[in-house]
Scaffold this motif. Structure first.
Motif, PDB file in Angstrom:
ATOM      1  N   VAL A  23     -96.634 -23.306-100.127  1.00 38.86           N
ATOM      2  CA  VAL A  23     -97.366 -22.789-101.266  1.00 38.86           C
ATOM      3  C   VAL A  23     -96.797 -23.410-102.516  1.00 38.86           C
ATOM      4  CG1 VAL A  23     -97.918 -20.753-102.583  1.00 38.86           C
ATOM      5  CG2 VAL A  23     -97.966 -20.679-100.107  1.00 38.86           C
ATOM      6  N   ASN A  24     -97.683 -23.809-103.394  1.00 36.98           N
ATOM      7  CA  ASN A  24     -97.303 -24.710-104.459  1.00 36.98           C
ATOM      8  C   ASN A  24     -97.525 -24.107-105.844  1.00 36.98           C
ATOM      9  OD1 ASN A  24     -96.558 -27.054-105.646  1.00 36.98           O
ATOM     10  ND2 ASN A  24     -98.401 -28.194-105.148  1.00 36.98           N
ATOM     11  N   PHE A  25     -96.923 -22.953-106.091  1.00 36.06           N
ATOM     12  CA  PHE A  25     -96.997 -22.395-107.431  1.00 36.06           C
ATOM     13  C   PHE A  25     -95.772 -22.834-108.216  1.00 36.06           C
ATOM     14  CE2 PHE A  25     -99.647 -19.003-105.410  1.00 36.06           C
ATOM     15  CZ  PHE A  25    -100.811 -19.350-106.061  1.00 36.06           C
ATOM     16  N   VAL A  26     -95.967 -23.031-109.475  1.00 29.04           N
ATOM     17  CA  VAL A  26     -94.893 -23.592-110.294  1.00 29.04           C
ATOM     18  C   VAL A  26     -93.677 -22.678-110.371  1.00 29.04           C
ATOM     19  CG1 VAL A  26     -94.326 -24.571-112.540  1.00 29.04           C
ATOM     20  CG2 VAL A  26     -96.652 -24.771-111.654  1.00 29.04           C
ATOM     21  N   ASP A  27     -93.918 -21.426-110.729  1.00 29.29           N
ATOM     22  CA  ASP A  27     -92.771 -20.580-111.058  1.00 29.29           C
ATOM     23  C   ASP A  27     -92.549 -19.485-110.035  1.00 29.29           C
ATOM     24  OD1 ASP A  27     -95.167 -19.487-111.696  1.00 29.29           O
ATOM     25  OD2 ASP A  27     -94.444 -18.416-113.452  1.00 29.29           O
ATOM     26  N   ILE A  28     -92.786 -19.798-108.787  1.00 30.07           N
ATOM     27  CA  ILE A  28     -92.589 -18.785-107.766  1.00 30.07           C
ATOM     28  C   ILE A  28     -91.184 -18.949-107.197  1.00 30.07           C
ATOM     29  CG2 ILE A  28     -93.434 -19.971-105.691  1.00 30.07           C
ATOM     30  CD1 ILE A  28     -95.312 -17.336-105.561  1.00 30.07           C
ATOM     31  N   ARG A  29     -90.520 -17.811-106.952  1.00 32.19           N
ATOM     32  CA  ARG A  29     -89.134 -17.888-106.503  1.00 32.19           C
ATOM     33  C   ARG A  29     -89.043 -18.242-105.031  1.00 32.19           C
ATOM     34  NH1 ARG A  29     -87.426 -12.371-107.234  1.00 32.19           N
ATOM     35  NH2 ARG A  29     -89.625 -12.039-107.574  1.00 32.19           N
ATOM     36  N   ASP A  30     -89.925 -17.641-104.248  1.00 29.80           N
ATOM     37  CA  ASP A  30     -89.817 -17.800-102.802  1.00 29.80           C
ATOM     38  C   ASP A  30     -91.228 -17.970-102.236  1.00 29.80           C
ATOM     39  OD1 ASP A  30     -89.537 -17.603-100.110  1.00 29.80           O
ATOM     40  OD2 ASP A  30     -88.488 -15.693-100.125  1.00 29.80           O
ATOM     41  N   ALA A  31     -91.575 -19.208-101.976  1.00 30.03           N
ATOM     42  CA  ALA A  31     -92.942 -19.519-101.556  1.00 30.03           C
ATOM     43  C   ALA A  31     -93.284 -18.937-100.187  1.00 30.03           C
ATOM     44  CB  ALA A  31     -93.155 -21.025-101.540  1.00 30.03           C
ATOM     45  N   ALA A  38     -98.728 -12.421-102.646  1.00 29.83           N
ATOM     46  CA  ALA A  38     -99.838 -11.470-102.788  1.00 29.83           C
ATOM     47  C   ALA A  38     -99.940 -11.005-104.228  1.00 29.83           C
ATOM     48  CB  ALA A  38     -99.610 -10.280-101.857  1.00 29.83           C
ATOM     49  N   GLN A  39     -98.779 -10.725-104.810  1.00 33.23           N
ATOM     50  CA  GLN A  39     -98.747 -10.270-106.187  1.00 33.23           C
ATOM     51  C   GLN A  39     -99.273 -11.361-107.126  1.00 33.23           C
ATOM     52  OE1 GLN A  39     -94.870  -8.865-107.174  1.00 33.23           O
ATOM     53  NE2 GLN A  39     -95.680  -7.256-108.495  1.00 33.23           N
ATOM     54  N   ARG A  40     -98.877 -12.592-106.845  1.00 35.15           N
ATOM     55  CA  ARG A  40     -99.324 -13.712-107.669  1.00 35.15           C
ATOM     56  C   ARG A  40    -100.852 -13.861-107.615  1.00 35.15           C
ATOM     57  NH1 ARG A  40     -97.229 -18.106-110.111  1.00 35.15           N
ATOM     58  NH2 ARG A  40     -95.661 -16.526-110.477  1.00 35.15           N
ATOM     59  N   TYR A  41    -101.383 -13.827-106.403  1.00 36.59           N
ATOM     60  CA  TYR A  41    -102.837 -13.943-106.256  1.00 36.59           C
ATOM     61  C   TYR A  41    -103.554 -12.779-106.943  1.00 36.59           C
ATOM     62  CZ  TYR A  41    -102.706 -17.800-102.903  1.00 36.59           C
ATOM     63  OH  TYR A  41    -102.554 -19.016-102.313  1.00 36.59           O
ATOM     64  N   SER A  42    -102.972 -11.609-106.797  1.00 36.58           N
ATOM     65  CA  SER A  42    -103.561 -10.424-107.406  1.00 36.58           C
ATOM     66  C   SER A  42    -103.607 -10.585-108.929  1.00 36.58           C
ATOM     67  CB  SER A  42    -102.738  -9.205-106.987  1.00 36.58           C
ATOM     68  OG  SER A  42    -103.168  -8.071-107.666  1.00 36.58           O
ATOM     69  N   GLN A  43    -102.497 -11.072-109.508  1.00 39.27           N
ATOM     70  CA  GLN A  43    -102.437 -11.278-110.957  1.00 39.27           C
ATOM     71  C   GLN A  43    -103.423 -12.351-111.414  1.00 39.27           C
ATOM     72  OE1 GLN A  43     -98.305 -12.169-111.235  1.00 39.27           O
ATOM     73  NE2 GLN A  43     -97.677 -10.020-111.355  1.00 39.27           N
ATOM     74  N   GLN A  44    -103.652 -13.340-110.541  1.00 41.28           N
ATOM     75  CA  GLN A  44    -104.561 -14.435-110.894  1.00 41.28           C
ATOM     76  C   GLN A  44    -106.027 -14.035-110.856  1.00 41.28           C
ATOM     77  OE1 GLN A  44    -103.886 -17.841-108.418  1.00 41.28           O
ATOM     78  NE2 GLN A  44    -102.461 -18.720-109.899  1.00 41.28           N
ATOM     79  N   GLY A  45    -106.305 -12.875-110.248  1.00 43.96           N
ATOM     80  CA  GLY A  45    -107.692 -12.430-110.204  1.00 43.96           C
ATOM     81  C   GLY A  45    -108.360 -12.548-108.852  1.00 43.96           C
TER      82      GLY A  45
END
Lengths: 252, 193
Positions: A23-31, A38-45
């Motif tokens: 998984v290729n998110f810039v500022d994620i601690r643990d891909a 899940a939280q990231r996707y949820s925040q993204q909409g």
């Protein structure tokens, strides 16, 4: 008049409680942490999430229960868990742990009455039937075990049977389109959708933003599911939502 | 502040509990009458079938208890439907807090009405501080028609009551606990009544 939004659903593959695909998110601690993703996707909409568990160990049920509890505590959008459900007790564990829906695939093919039982026990809205099918000689043939074993059933007929048995949604993956990033199976989606009275989730083939628009406008799908375009951030969800709005598709 | 989530044989109680946890709000999941009466606010969640759920509530005397509560009460989904007078689901007499019927969606619509749909004609206090046409998450096959107690209207073939409010009673047909930031705001609105 109907303002029901089309849903965008990232799918996460899980093994031993960790996400499998990079998984290729810039500022994620643990891909690999499913709850953080899940939280990231949820925040993204993202409108909903699907977790597909491919763990093959004896620890499977326990690991999946822990995962569901952790995810449920961190996000406040609906999520579906699949890959671990072959009997009522499996579904009970997941729903009690906080999953909103369970999805069944091979188990429903091997024992279709499972779908009746799940719907009676928990309600249709908890039951997603996932179907893998491949176009062969002009017919969509259903496969089980992750697309490895043909089952001798035709998609439309099988999907209708699942609806009659109490499925609340159909998640159809076109094996011809999956992994190609060349667009969804829009024509077949439209055909399948016209036969169904329950929501249809399109899966397999997402590569560009207009593929999603086509799945909704040409394929009449109620939702579209994808994995890699979201994991690798090729298509950020907020950008996709803005694009779809501009295209006149109702999205959240 | 003490929040009581009414414990009964319904799904999604855990989701409501998780949502309150995320908001940092202490709460108890209970069917103890004294504890419910003594709480500052009561949440009445629910996913399930109307007639069996009403029968269960009656068997525990929770039906009378809920009707007589004086503090703010929030019904969610089936909880909202059971706060109405009658449901077509299982031909069920309900609590009668809202003098409205609960009907089944008809016509060419896909049923259940599942997914994110938008709110119109929102009313304070329950739906205060929301952007116009905010989307919330629904899963239901029965609905309360648009009515004078509606705190919001949603369109699915027809306009229906997405939320209700009357005196100390509040209710949402959608799931605020599954509706992202919008849902969190609605829960906060209820909690700050």
């Amino acid at each position: 008049m109907n303002n029901l939004a089309k849903r965008i659903i990232p799918c996460l593959d899980i093994r031993n409680g960790r996400t499998v695909k990079g998984v290729n998110f810039v500022d994620i601690r643990d891909a690999g942490d499913p709850a953080e993703l899940a939280q990231r996707y949820s925040q993204q909409g993202a409108d909903e999430l699907v977790f597909l568990d491919i763990t093959a160990s004896h620890e499977k049920r326990k690991l999946l229960k822990q995962l569901v509890e952790t995810v449920a505590a961190r996000i406040n959008i609906p999520f579906t868990v699949g890959g671990g459900v072959s009997e009522l007790a499996d579904a009970d564990v997941l729903l009690s742990a906080g999953a909103d829906k369970v999805s069944v695939n091979s188990a429903a093919i091997l024992r279709p009455a499972l779908v009746d039982e799940l719907a009676q026990q928990f309600g249709s809205q908890f039951v997603v039937v996932a179907i893998d099918a491949r176009l062969e000689n002009g017919q969509w043939q259903v496969y089980r075990n992750g697309g490895r074993i043909p089952v001798g059933r035709e998609l439309f007929d099988y999907a209708r049977e699942m609806q009659e048995r109490g499925a609340g949604e159909i998640l159809w993956t076109s094996m011809n389109h999956d992994g190609t990033q060349g667009g969804f199976a829009n024509e077949a989606l439209a055909q399948l959708n016209s036969l169904l009275k329950i929501p249809l989730i399109a899966s397999g083939g997402a590569g560009k933003m207009d593929h999603f628009a086509d799945a909704f406008r040409k394929g009449n799908a109620d939702a579209a599911l994808a994995a890699s375009v979201f994991h690798y951030n090729t298509i950020p969800i907020p950008v996709l939502k803005t694009y779809l709005k501009e295209q006149g598709v109702i999205v959240r | 502040m003490n929040i009581a989530i009414i414990k009964y044989n319904a799904g999604n109680i855990k989701s409501v509990s998780n949502a309150l946890q995320q908001l940092g709000v202490n709460h108890a999941i209970t069917d103890n009458a004294d504890e419910i009466r003594a709480s500052d606010k009561v949440i009445f969640p629910g996913v399930g079938e109307a007639s069996t759920t009403m029968a269960y509530l009656k068997s525990k005397n929770l039906d009378l208890l809920i009707r007589e509560l004086k503090q703010p009460v929030l019904g969610i989904c089936l909880g909202m439907q059971l706060m109405c007078s009658y449901s077509e689901e299982g031909d069920t007499l309900c609590l009668g807090i809202f003098d409205q019927p609960v009907k089944r969606f008809a016509g060419d619509l896909k049923i259940p009405h599942m997914g994110w749909n938008s709110l119109a004609e929102t009313r304070k206090p329950l739906l205060a501080d929301l952007p116009e046409h905010s989307f919330v998450y629904f899963v239901h096959s029965y609905y309360v028609p648009a009515c004078r107690d509606a705190a919001a209207i949603t369109y699915y073939g027809i306009p229906f009551s997405a939320a209700l409010q009357k005196d100390n009673f509040f209710a949402t047909q959608f799931h605020p606990e599954k509706s992202g930031d919008t849902g969190a705001q609605i829960l906060k609105n209820f909690l700050s009544l």
